[in-house]
Design an enzyme around this catalytic site. Structure first.
Site, PDB file in Angstrom:
ATOM      1  N   HIS A 159      73.331  74.888  17.802  1.00  0.00           N
ATOM      2  CA  HIS A 159      73.514  74.132  16.315  1.00  0.00           C
ATOM      3  C   HIS A 159      74.824  74.835  15.848  1.00  0.00           C
ATOM      4  CE1 HIS A 159      69.765  72.310  16.388  1.00  0.00           C
ATOM      5  NE2 HIS A 159      69.021  73.516  16.560  1.00  0.00           N
ATOM      6  N   ASP A 195      66.700  71.780  24.527  1.00  0.00           N
ATOM      7  CA  ASP A 195      65.789  72.200  23.550  1.00  0.00           C
ATOM      8  C   ASP A 195      65.325  71.051  23.005  1.00  0.00           C
ATOM      9  OD1 ASP A 195      66.223  74.952  21.577  1.00  0.00           O
ATOM     10  OD2 ASP A 195      66.096  72.748  20.515  1.00  0.00           O
ATOM     11  N   HIS A 197      65.325  70.651  19.616  1.00  0.00           N
ATOM     12  CA  HIS A 197      66.193  70.094  18.666  1.00  0.00           C
ATOM     13  C   HIS A 197      67.676  69.712  19.055  1.00  0.00           C
ATOM     14  CE1 HIS A 197      63.362  72.693  16.959  1.00  0.00           C
ATOM     15  NE2 HIS A 197      63.133  71.876  16.038  1.00  0.00           N
ATOM     16  N   ASP A 284      60.845  75.221  23.109  1.00  0.00           N
ATOM     17  CA  ASP A 284      60.412  74.633  21.968  1.00  0.00           C
ATOM     18  C   ASP A 284      59.844  73.258  22.284  1.00  0.00           C
ATOM     19  OD1 ASP A 284      62.769  73.819  21.920  1.00  0.00           O
ATOM     20  OD2 ASP A 284      63.059  74.316  19.813  1.00  0.00           O
TER      21      ASP A 284
END
Length: 345
Positions: A159, A195, A197, A284
């Site tokens: 991120h 991931d 996200h 995740d």
């Protein structure tokens, strides 16, 4: 496959995050790395410390002012009479100026961050620098001829943008590894982000480049973090147009659906014909992850590794998310074992 790990990650702990309107203890905690390390040791992966790298390697993907901020932020916090963890309280939103770097620490926090879920503490810089060195070491091993390597980075990195932090991330480890491979002569590199996200920071860094293909399979940003990037129509800009691919998927996505999208992503990689691959490995996507909504089971992670290995590319794995702490280590080890077993065939 060698595992690169530094216990300096433990310096980054403590604090609270603002998660969907509630101030809660951070989901990104030191025990995550310990569970991964324990599982990898049990699976007999060799564990190595990172090498040292110069600051110039970090400036290949992050701005000089941003790096200086990260190095000095906590001392500025203390100079302002503060202690404990740091969180921003204001951000330069639409209609506000973003062309001037502020001087006060409270304004700087909001200027460089884009959320209140990423606290900084006294040891944050020590931890994130060590994590970056883990990523660079794994990339160096692959550049020197090893088929694969895994960097157990904590905190994660995907991120983090060119000059922004958020989503628990400060330095973009996947981007650092990709740039290192390019600097060592790999003509084209692909970043595959699995991931839950969206890898918005990686997308930001390579947005206008055609030598690094970015692909992200993730939860739909209409409802999932980071919310404002990760839509399918984001395809790059300038020279990078067509070299960014996003696959947003709805909550409840299971393995059959996920696998279909993964195969599409792998075909894009084959068409790109890269010389090396970096995998932003988030687990995740697991059905019991506390801040995610896919439905992958532990039995699916070896299959994920097998699919990635089918490309036959020199591969650097970079650890990203995964917050169901009891299972996170097992799932990471399963991906790497599936990859190794398939690569050996």
């Amino acid at each position: 496959m060698k595992v690169i790990y530094s216990d300096k990650h433990q310096a980054h702990q403590g604090g609270m995050e603002l998660h969907r309107g509630e101030l809660v203890p951070c989901y990104e905690m030191p025990s995550r790395a310990q569970f991964m390390l324990d599982a990898l040791r049990q699976a007999d992966f060799p564990i190595l410390p990172p090498r040292d790298f110069t600051p110039e390697h970090l400036s290949r993907v992050h701005s000089a002012d941003y790096l200086q901020f990260l190095r000095t932020a906590y001392s500025q916090w203390q100079a302002a009479g503060k202690s404990g963890f740091m969180l921003p309280s204001a951000f330069p939103a639409r209609g506000q100026r973003q062309d001037k770097i502020p001087t006060g620490i409270h304004a700087k926090l909001g200027y460089y961050s884009y959320d209140a879920s990423t606290p900084m503490v006294a040891g944050t810089w020590q931890a994130v620098e060590a994590g970056a060195h883990c990523a660079l070491t794994a990339a160096a091993l692959v550049a020197e001829g090893e088929h694969s390597a895994y960097a157990l980075c904590r905190p994660p990195g995907h991120h983090a943008g060119y000059a922004t932090f958020g989503g628990y991330c400060f330095l973009n480890n996947a981007a650092l590894a990709s740039q290192y491979l390019r600097d060592q002569g790999k003509r084209k590199v692909v970043v595959l982000d699995v991931d839950y996200h969206h890898g918005n920071g990686t997308q930001d860094i390579f947005w206008q480049r055609d030598d690094v293909l970015t692909i992200s399979i993730h939860g739909d940003p209409a409802t999932e973090y980071p919310f404002f990037l990760g839509y399918a129509d984001e395809q790059g800009e300038g020279a990078g147009l067509g070299y960014c691919h996003n696959f947003p998927l709805p909550a409840g996505t299971d393995w059959p659906t996920y696998q279909q999208v993964l195969l599409k992503a792998l075909q894009l990689i084959k068409d790109f014909r890269p010389d090396a691959m970096v995998v932003s490995l988030g687990v995740d996507t697991f059905e019991d992850d506390p801040i995610s909504a896919f439905k992958l089971k532990s039995e699916h992670y070896p299959l994920l590794g097998t699919h990635i290995a089918s490309l036959g590319l020199p591969t650097v794995f970079i650890q990203e998310g995964g917050y169901a702490v009891a299972e996170v280590g097992e799932n990471v080890a399963a991906v790497l074992q599936g990859f190794e077993q398939a690569a050996a065939l």
